[in-house]
Design an enzyme around this catalytic site. Structure first.
Site, PDB file in Angstrom:
ATOM      1  N   HIS A 150       0.815  -1.211   0.000  1.00  0.00           N
ATOM      2  CA  HIS A 150       0.000   0.000   0.000  1.00  0.00           C
ATOM      3  C   HIS A 150       0.849   1.261   0.000  1.00  0.00           C
ATOM      4  CE1 HIS A 150      -2.518  -3.147   2.031  1.00  0.00           C
ATOM      5  NE2 HIS A 150      -3.314  -2.781   1.041  1.00  0.00           N
ATOM      6  N   ASP A 334      18.013   1.623 -29.926  1.00  0.00           N
ATOM      7  CA  ASP A 334      17.332   0.965 -28.810  1.00  0.00           C
ATOM      8  C   ASP A 334      18.029   1.183 -27.476  1.00  0.00           C
ATOM      9  OD1 ASP A 334      19.523  -0.505 -29.444  1.00  0.00           O
ATOM     10  OD2 ASP A 334      18.493  -2.424 -29.697  1.00  0.00           O
ATOM     11  N   GLY A 335      19.001   2.097 -27.429  1.00  0.00           N
ATOM     12  CA  GLY A 335      19.541   2.551 -26.153  1.00  0.00           C
ATOM     13  C   GLY A 335      20.581   1.670 -25.506  1.00  0.00           C
ATOM     14  N   ASP A 336      21.111   0.668 -26.235  1.00  0.00           N
ATOM     15  CA  ASP A 336      22.040  -0.251 -25.567  1.00  0.00           C
ATOM     16  C   ASP A 336      23.406  -0.317 -26.227  1.00  0.00           C
ATOM     17  OD1 ASP A 336      21.452  -1.579 -27.906  1.00  0.00           O
ATOM     18  OD2 ASP A 336      21.071  -3.522 -26.964  1.00  0.00           O
ATOM     19  N   THR A 379      23.530  -6.717 -33.365  1.00  0.00           N
ATOM     20  CA  THR A 379      24.183  -6.575 -34.659  1.00  0.00           C
ATOM     21  C   THR A 379      25.652  -6.191 -34.521  1.00  0.00           C
ATOM     22  OG1 THR A 379      22.071  -5.829 -35.537  1.00  0.00           O
ATOM     23  CG2 THR A 379      23.998  -5.421 -36.894  1.00  0.00           C
ATOM     24  N   SER A 380      25.943  -5.293 -33.576  1.00  0.00           N
ATOM     25  CA  SER A 380      27.323  -4.829 -33.446  1.00  0.00           C
ATOM     26  C   SER A 380      28.259  -5.967 -33.077  1.00  0.00           C
ATOM     27  CB  SER A 380      27.414  -3.698 -32.412  1.00  0.00           C
ATOM     28  OG  SER A 380      26.896  -4.118 -31.167  1.00  0.00           O
ATOM     29  N   GLY A 423      27.016  -6.926 -43.858  1.00  0.00           N
ATOM     30  CA  GLY A 423      26.066  -6.021 -43.212  1.00  0.00           C
ATOM     31  C   GLY A 423      25.216  -5.241 -44.187  1.00  0.00           C
ATOM     32  N   THR A 431      26.686   4.415 -40.337  1.00  0.00           N
ATOM     33  CA  THR A 431      27.100   3.247 -39.555  1.00  0.00           C
ATOM     34  C   THR A 431      28.551   3.421 -39.133  1.00  0.00           C
ATOM     35  OG1 THR A 431      27.971   1.947 -41.398  1.00  0.00           O
ATOM     36  CG2 THR A 431      25.590   1.800 -40.992  1.00  0.00           C
ATOM     37  N   LEU A 432      29.103   2.417 -38.477  1.00  0.00           N
ATOM     38  CA  LEU A 432      30.503   2.468 -38.059  1.00  0.00           C
ATOM     39  C   LEU A 432      31.449   2.601 -39.249  1.00  0.00           C
ATOM     40  CD1 LEU A 432      31.845  -1.048 -36.927  1.00  0.00           C
ATOM     41  CD2 LEU A 432      29.956  -0.739 -38.517  1.00  0.00           C
TER      42      LEU A 432
END
Length: 518
Positions: A150, A334-336, A379-380, A423, A431-432
């Site tokens: 609660h 996606d922030g990672d 993917t990386s 890729g 991209t890289l």
């Protein structure tokens, strides 16, 4: 399951009239069992309603459930609070009633179930009451242990801990022989419930379950017969979870397994259930190589020392950028990105101390790929593994002599070609590669002009950084960023390109430092 549930206002006991209305609506000739969680308001209101219903001729039994294991004895007049373990009691009682047992027998089974279940919760945030400002009593980096449902403060506030530490603490409290809250001892069969408090993702609940099951099996010697994971009894939007453990026998398991139309009961149909297994970690996949080739040399030659310095600098540059990369990636992906790169970099640093044959450049690059494959997802991870494999193959083809700057340039060119081939991206796709392609062009140009090799690498690293920065002006053609609007993309560079530029530049500067020192 329950035939009826009677609701009050948020975190308040339902009024007597509402309880009476519920009793009148569903009670047949067999009678009614009221299952009440142990809070003073609930006990009073349900008790008064039960007395009124009896006076109207209804057969009524009442069960008070208090499964809280966080508050040490003595517990005062109030006693132990009712928590998520009550859900298991509800299921046992409902199945017993559906099986046609008498009111007295249903109440007896439910009471036995309530006496063998214990619960403890942990919260990472305070819930938001409708129309009110959220309390800030729980500061950043803190958690509450042993909370009610609660929004009331927990039994203790502690620093944020890894989930396995939190799980260990909760299990010790629930199964403590000193408090003896639940009569569970080594060798018993148990049921486990991991209950979300409203704002905890299912993935995090599953992680908690994955930590809890082997601890129950290995540390406490218990047979885990059932695992229920989900949000069964929430506290509005509170982040956190509770653990409930119930001693099980065959009758109780039959009640839990009985079919129900309750829409969110996790096992709603009959059938064999696989037993809870202890997860077995995958062994490291280093079986194809000799131990000698996978050990760090006792003595590093000059090339080995330079390579070690370059790898260490590159990995640390990525580690230092984790939060920045995640921030950029949260806007365009996606922030990672930072977390993924961080896992790879830390694995490289750890493995380099033990496995990398640093005097052999080609094999060292191959081992970097192995470290990345083992630890980097997404993917990386795949692209960098391809990158390393292609570079290794090129270096291996020229293994008849020392690895020169020109051979490193050829390896970089082969690696870029492989990443582009598999890729599907090329220069200008955000991209890289937009960091590495300009770096390769400048490196080849400066080496062709007979520049000092370390100077050529540093100049090429500046081109890598400029190329990565220029991705702000590009429309993404590959990866998750390709779904993001140009307006958003223009605010941040591509995180993958920035990461590549960072490790490349750090390695180049480390190489120059080594050459100048020697």
């Amino acid at each position: 399951m329950l035939t009826a549930s009677i609701c009050g206002d948020v975190f308040a006991s339902p009024p007597v009239d509402s309880i009476l209305a519920g009793i009148r609506a569903v009670t047949g000739p067999m009678g009614c069992l009221l299952i009440v969680m142990n809070y003073t308001g609930d006990r009073l209101n349900f008790g008064l309603a039960a007395e009124q219903a009896r006076s109207e001729g209804y057969k009524i039994e009442t069960l008070i459930v208090g499964d809280d294991c966080a508050l040490p004895p003595p517990r005062g007049i109030a006693g132990r609070r009712g928590l998520a373990g009550t859900i298991l009691v509800n299921k046992v009682a409902g199945a017993a009633a559906a099986a046609g047992l008498s009111l007295a027998d249903v109440a007896s089974e439910a009471k036995r179930a309530s006496e063998v279940v214990g619960t403890m919760g942990v919260a990472l945030s305070v819930c938001t009451l409708p129309g009110q400002v959220t309390s800030d009593r729980l500061g950043p980096g803190k958690i509450e242990l042993g909370l009610g449902i609660h929004g009331e403060p927990g039994a203790a506030v502690a620093d944020l801990q890894p989930v396995d530490v939190v799980v260990s603490h909760a299990l010790k409290e629930i199964l403590s022989p000193e408090t003896n809250y639940v009569p569970i001892t080594r060798g018993n069969r148990v049921v486990l419930m991991i209950n979300g408090l409203g704002a905890t993702p299912v993935m995090e609940l599953m992680i908690a379950a994955g930590k809890t099951v082997p601890k129950l099996q290995l540390d406490f010697g218990l047979a885990v017969e059932r695992v229920y994971t989900g949000s069964f009894m929430t506290s509005l939007d509170m982040a956190g979870f509770s653990i409930s453990i119930m001693k099980a026998d065959q009758t109780l398991l039959q009640r839990l397994d009985a079919t129900t139309k309750a829409p969110h009961w996790p096992v709603g149909s009959a059938g064999n259930r696989p037993p809870a297994k202890i997860p077995v970690p995958l062994p490291p996949s280093r079986l194809t190589k000799s131990e000698e080739s996978l050990s760090r040399p006792l003595q590093l030659n000059e090339q080995g020392r330079i390579l070690e310095a370059a790898i260490e600098a590159a990995a640390n540059a990525v580690i230092d950028m984790r939060d920045c990369l995640n921030d950029w990636d949260s806007k365009v992906g996606d922030g990672d990105c930072g977390s993924t790169m961080y896992r790879g970099a830390t694995a490289i640093l750890d493995d380099m101390k033990k496995y990398y044959p640093l005097n052999d450049a080609a094999e060292t690059v191959n081992e970097i790929g192995s470290s990345i494959r083992r630890t980097m997802g997404g993917t990386s991870g795949v692209l960098y593994n391809i990158f390393c494999k292609a570079a290794y193959a090129q270096l291996k083809a020229n293994s008849d002599s020392a690895v020169t700057a020109n051979k490193w340039a050829e390896a970089l060119e082969a690696a870029i070609a492989a990443v582009s081939k598999y890729g599907g991206a090329s220069g200008g796709c955000r991209t890289l590669l937009d960091a590495l392609i300009p770096a390769l062009a400048v490196l080849k140009e400066r080496l062709a002009a007979a520049d000092d090799s370390s100077t050529a690498f540093v100049l090429s690293s500046e081109a890598a950084l400029a190329g990565a920065e220029s991705t702000k002006d590009m429309q993404a053609q590959a990866g998750r960023s390709s779904y993001v609007s140009a307006g958003v993309l223009a605010t941040v560079p591509d995180p993958g390109a920035m990461a590549a530029a960072a490790w490349y530049r750090a390695a180049a500067l480390a190489v120059m430092d080594k050459y100048q020192a020697s």
